[in-house]
Design an enzyme around this catalytic site. Structure first.
Site, PDB file in Angstrom:
ATOM      1  N   LYS A 138     -32.954  18.702  12.020  1.00 53.72           N
ATOM      2  CA  LYS A 138     -33.067  17.803  10.863  1.00 53.72           C
ATOM      3  C   LYS A 138     -34.513  17.834  10.389  1.00 53.72           C
ATOM      4  O   LYS A 138     -35.426  18.084  11.172  1.00 53.72           O
ATOM      5  CB  LYS A 138     -32.701  16.368  11.280  1.00 53.72           C
ATOM      6  CG  LYS A 138     -32.326  15.481  10.116  1.00 53.72           C
ATOM      7  CD  LYS A 138     -30.884  15.693   9.743  1.00 53.72           C
ATOM      8  CE  LYS A 138     -30.458  14.789   8.620  1.00 53.72           C
ATOM      9  NZ  LYS A 138     -29.022  14.974   8.345  1.00 53.72           N
ATOM     10  N   GLY A 161     -15.211   2.647  -0.531  1.00 59.88           N
ATOM     11  CA  GLY A 161     -16.051   3.615  -1.244  1.00 59.88           C
ATOM     12  C   GLY A 161     -15.210   4.601  -2.025  1.00 59.88           C
ATOM     13  O   GLY A 161     -14.206   5.124  -1.522  1.00 59.88           O
ATOM     14  N   GLY A 219     -16.633   7.315  -3.845  1.00 59.36           N
ATOM     15  CA  GLY A 219     -17.580   8.344  -4.284  1.00 59.36           C
ATOM     16  C   GLY A 219     -17.042   9.701  -3.878  1.00 59.36           C
ATOM     17  O   GLY A 219     -15.832   9.923  -3.841  1.00 59.36           O
ATOM     18  N   ASN A 220     -17.948  10.596  -3.525  1.00 56.43           N
ATOM     19  CA  ASN A 220     -17.546  11.957  -3.168  1.00 56.43           C
ATOM     20  C   ASN A 220     -16.501  11.956  -2.045  1.00 56.43           C
ATOM     21  O   ASN A 220     -15.441  12.567  -2.163  1.00 56.43           O
ATOM     22  CB  ASN A 220     -18.801  12.745  -2.760  1.00 56.43           C
ATOM     23  CG  ASN A 220     -18.482  14.155  -2.312  1.00 56.43           C
ATOM     24  OD1 ASN A 220     -18.098  14.377  -1.182  1.00 56.43           O
ATOM     25  ND2 ASN A 220     -18.610  15.116  -3.202  1.00 56.43           N
ATOM     26  N   VAL A 221     -16.772  11.240  -0.979  1.00 58.38           N
ATOM     27  CA  VAL A 221     -15.870  11.273   0.169  1.00 58.38           C
ATOM     28  C   VAL A 221     -14.591  10.480  -0.110  1.00 58.38           C
ATOM     29  O   VAL A 221     -13.476  10.967   0.133  1.00 58.38           O
ATOM     30  CB  VAL A 221     -16.588  10.719   1.431  1.00 58.38           C
ATOM     31  CG1 VAL A 221     -15.638  10.705   2.612  1.00 58.38           C
ATOM     32  CG2 VAL A 221     -17.816  11.562   1.749  1.00 58.38           C
ATOM     33  N   GLY A 222     -14.738   9.264  -0.630  1.00 56.96           N
ATOM     34  CA  GLY A 222     -13.574   8.388  -0.854  1.00 56.96           C
ATOM     35  C   GLY A 222     -12.550   8.968  -1.822  1.00 56.96           C
ATOM     36  O   GLY A 222     -11.337   8.887  -1.585  1.00 56.96           O
TER      37      GLY A 222
HETATM   38  P1  NAD Z   1     -21.328   8.591  -2.858  1.00 55.91           P
HETATM   39  O1  NAD Z   1     -22.683   8.123  -3.253  1.00 55.91           O
HETATM   40  O2  NAD Z   1     -20.686   9.703  -3.587  1.00 55.91           O
HETATM   41  O3  NAD Z   1     -20.305   7.349  -2.922  1.00 55.91           O
HETATM   42  C1  NAD Z   1     -20.562   6.115  -2.315  1.00 55.91           C
HETATM   43  C2  NAD Z   1     -19.494   5.134  -2.774  1.00 55.91           C
HETATM   44  O4  NAD Z   1     -19.666   3.917  -2.056  1.00 55.91           O
HETATM   45  C3  NAD Z   1     -19.538   4.769  -4.257  1.00 55.91           C
HETATM   46  O5  NAD Z   1     -18.224   4.725  -4.760  1.00 55.91           O
HETATM   47  C4  NAD Z   1     -20.115   3.359  -4.250  1.00 55.91           C
HETATM   48  O6  NAD Z   1     -19.668   2.565  -5.330  1.00 55.91           O
HETATM   49  C5  NAD Z   1     -19.558   2.844  -2.955  1.00 55.91           C
HETATM   50  N1  NAD Z   1     -20.241   1.645  -2.457  1.00 55.91           N
HETATM   51  C6  NAD Z   1     -21.543   1.315  -2.522  1.00 55.91           C
HETATM   52  N2  NAD Z   1     -21.744   0.089  -1.999  1.00 55.91           N
HETATM   53  C7  NAD Z   1     -20.528  -0.359  -1.597  1.00 55.91           C
HETATM   54  C8  NAD Z   1     -20.066  -1.549  -1.013  1.00 55.91           C
HETATM   55  N3  NAD Z   1     -20.892  -2.547  -0.738  1.00 55.91           N
HETATM   56  N4  NAD Z   1     -18.748  -1.663  -0.730  1.00 55.91           N
HETATM   57  C9  NAD Z   1     -17.884  -0.692  -1.023  1.00 55.91           C
HETATM   58  N5  NAD Z   1     -18.255   0.468  -1.602  1.00 55.91           N
HETATM   59  C10 NAD Z   1     -19.565   0.629  -1.891  1.00 55.91           C
HETATM   60  O7  NAD Z   1     -21.464   8.895  -1.283  1.00 55.91           O
HETATM   61  P2  NAD Z   1     -20.554   9.891  -0.426  1.00 55.91           P
HETATM   62  O8  NAD Z   1     -21.122  11.247  -0.499  1.00 55.91           O
HETATM   63  O9  NAD Z   1     -19.153   9.645  -0.738  1.00 55.91           O
HETATM   64  O10 NAD Z   1     -20.895   9.380   1.066  1.00 55.91           O
HETATM   65  C11 NAD Z   1     -20.297   8.226   1.610  1.00 55.91           C
HETATM   66  C12 NAD Z   1     -20.610   8.141   3.088  1.00 55.91           C
HETATM   67  O11 NAD Z   1     -20.144   9.321   3.759  1.00 55.91           O
HETATM   68  C13 NAD Z   1     -22.078   8.044   3.462  1.00 55.91           C
HETATM   69  O12 NAD Z   1     -22.192   7.244   4.625  1.00 55.91           O
HETATM   70  C14 NAD Z   1     -22.463   9.474   3.782  1.00 55.91           C
HETATM   71  O13 NAD Z   1     -23.564   9.544   4.674  1.00 55.91           O
HETATM   72  C15 NAD Z   1     -21.204   9.924   4.482  1.00 55.91           C
HETATM   73  N6  NAD Z   1     -21.028  11.382   4.484  1.00 55.91           N
HETATM   74  C16 NAD Z   1     -20.925  12.072   3.322  1.00 55.91           C
HETATM   75  C17 NAD Z   1     -20.733  13.438   3.338  1.00 55.91           C
HETATM   76  C18 NAD Z   1     -20.570  14.238   2.070  1.00 55.91           C
HETATM   77  O14 NAD Z   1     -20.282  15.426   2.156  1.00 55.91           O
HETATM   78  N7  NAD Z   1     -20.697  13.644   0.902  1.00 55.91           N
HETATM   79  C19 NAD Z   1     -20.673  14.122   4.577  1.00 55.91           C
HETATM   80  C20 NAD Z   1     -20.776  13.393   5.763  1.00 55.91           C
HETATM   81  C21 NAD Z   1     -20.953  12.016   5.699  1.00 55.91           C
END
Ligand code: NAD
Length: 371
Positions: free
Chosen positions: A73, A178, A180-183
């Site tokens: 990292k 959530g 976002g990307n993952v949800g």
């Molecule tokens: P993102 O920024 O695309 O989406 C985050 C989502 O969370 C948004 O919809 C936002 O509105 C929502 N959010 C923010 N505050 C909130 C709250 N209080 N209650 C409910 N929802 C809320 O992020 P992402 O890429 O989807 O990542 C989400 C998580 O997954 C993070 O913990 C990240 O570290 C982890 N993660 C992501 C990846 C990846 O490939 N994107 C890989 C491994 C782990």
């Protein structure tokens, strides 16, 4: 934090560049299985101790995903909001220059907090090789996270856990924190495979509809109204999502969402940790004692790093999804089979460490450690 263990750290490199003022740290924990793989975060308060902890966690994650990568990292100490694009690029390029000698044999970078495909393109350009990092733009051979590898992996791990119980996803109710990307991708695939997503949340709150929410409708609500709570259903506080009567719960946004304060109200029987560190281990243990199946973060959200591996192999999108599916399926299954008293996290850690130990033994490195 205990600094060394029998696996590392191999290198802890603090770097400074006089010209740009760049201060950074690159930690390579273990490379027995391959080059240390881990992203570069750019945050003002990053510390060496934090990066060391994250590098070690990447060793476990990459080994558990059965990738030919070790753990690493990096961090650059800067507040990107206070930087011009030129200054930010200057810091990335200066950092690349300082870690050049380790790339790609001992270190392969990737995006992390506040670094994107743009910074990865700069990093690769400075090193002069596309092998320097993953998460590059698609026009220079990248496989962007926007393809949905992590959400697909989260959905796959969930499906495997359901099947392991002799059940099917058909009609199972799901709540996802959530969107976002993952949800979004987690919902898309779980819906495609027959599950009924009844609750979703974002920073504005939770939307709950017992009859089920539809992926297309939710994407529309999000793009047109900026929040999932604009869709048809009961609007609840964001934190209420974790207490809903659902079969499957997917924490997919923030850390520490299930704590001693609300763990007693959790009703789900399967929890897939899409976000990093959504539940501390002592709280997970309370759930495990109640026979809740937990798919730990470093196992369930490995789709992104598996996609990174595919990028280093120059594989296309189709092949990437096949590899994510195969690895998530195999490794989730092994973990579930080996978990004693439902302790999936402990089982996954043992598997990861066994794999690294085996690689170290083959290289004659095991048993010669000083710690
Ligand atoms: P993102 O920024 O695309 O989406 C985050 C989502 O969370 C948004 O919809 C936002 O509105 C929502 N959010 C923010 N505050 C909130 C709250 N209080 N209650 C409910 N929802 C809320 O992020 P992402 O890429 O989807 O990542 C989400 C998580 O997954 C993070 O913990 C990240 O570290 C982890 N993660 C992501 C990846 C990846 O490939 N994107 C890989 C491994 C782990």
């Amino acid at each position: 934090m205990k600094k060394e263990d029998e696996f590392g750290f191999e290198r802890v490199l603090e770097v400074y560049d006089q010209k740009t003022g760049m201060q950074g740290v690159c930690v390579i924990h273990n490379t027995a299985r391959g080059p240390g793989k881990g992203g570069i975060r750019m945050v003002p308060d990053v510390t060496t101790a934090e990066v060391m902890g994250l590098a070690r966690a990447m060793s476990w994650k990459n080994a558990m995903a059965d990738l030919p990568f070790g753990g690493a990292k990096s961090g650059i100490k800067a507040d990107p909001r206070k930087l011009t694009p030129e200054q930010k690029e200057g810091l990335m390029r200066a950092f690349a220059g300082k870690v050049r000698e380790f790339i790609p044999g001992l270190y392969i970078a990737g995006p992390d907090m506040n670094t994107t495909e743009k910074e990865m393109a700069q990093f690769a350009d400075e090193i002069g090789s596309p092998m320097a990092c993953t998460g590059k733009p698609s026009n220079i051979g990248g496989l962007p996270h926007e393809l949905g590898s992590t959400g697909f992996g989260v959905a796959t791990a969930t499906k495997v856990a359901v099947e392991h119980q002799g059940k099917s996803l058909d009609g199972m109710t799901v709540a996802i924190e959530g969107f976002g990307n993952v949800g979004t991708f987690t919902m898309k695939f779980l819906e495609e495979w027959g599950a009924k997503v009844v609750a979703l949340s974002d920073s504005k709150g939770t939307i709950y509809n017992k009859d089920g929410l539809k992926y297309e409708t939710m994407m529309k609500a999000k793009s047109e109204k900026g929040t999932v709570t604009a869709a048809h259903g009961e609007k609840l506080d964001a934190a209420k999502l974790f207490e809903l009567p659902v079969d499957i719960l997917v924490p997919g946004a923030r850390p520490d969402v299930i704590t001693h304060a609300n763990v007693g109200n959790v009703k789900a029987k399967i929890i897939t940790e899409a976000a990093n560190l959504p539940i501390k281990y002592d709280v997970e243990q309370i759930l495990m004692k109640k026979n809740v199946v937990i798919l730990p973060d470093f196992v369930a959200n490995a789709g992104g790093v598996i996609s990174s591996y595919c990028e280093t192999m120059s594989w296309n999108e189709k092949k990437m999804f096949e590899v994510v599916e195969e690895k998530l399926r195999t490794n989730t299954k092994i973990m579930l089979e080996r978990a004693k008293e439902n302790d999936t996290r402990a089982a996954a850690l043992v598997i990861a460490k066994e794999r690294i130990k085996e690689a170290m033994e083959k290289k004659g490195e095991w048993g010669k450690q000083y710690v």
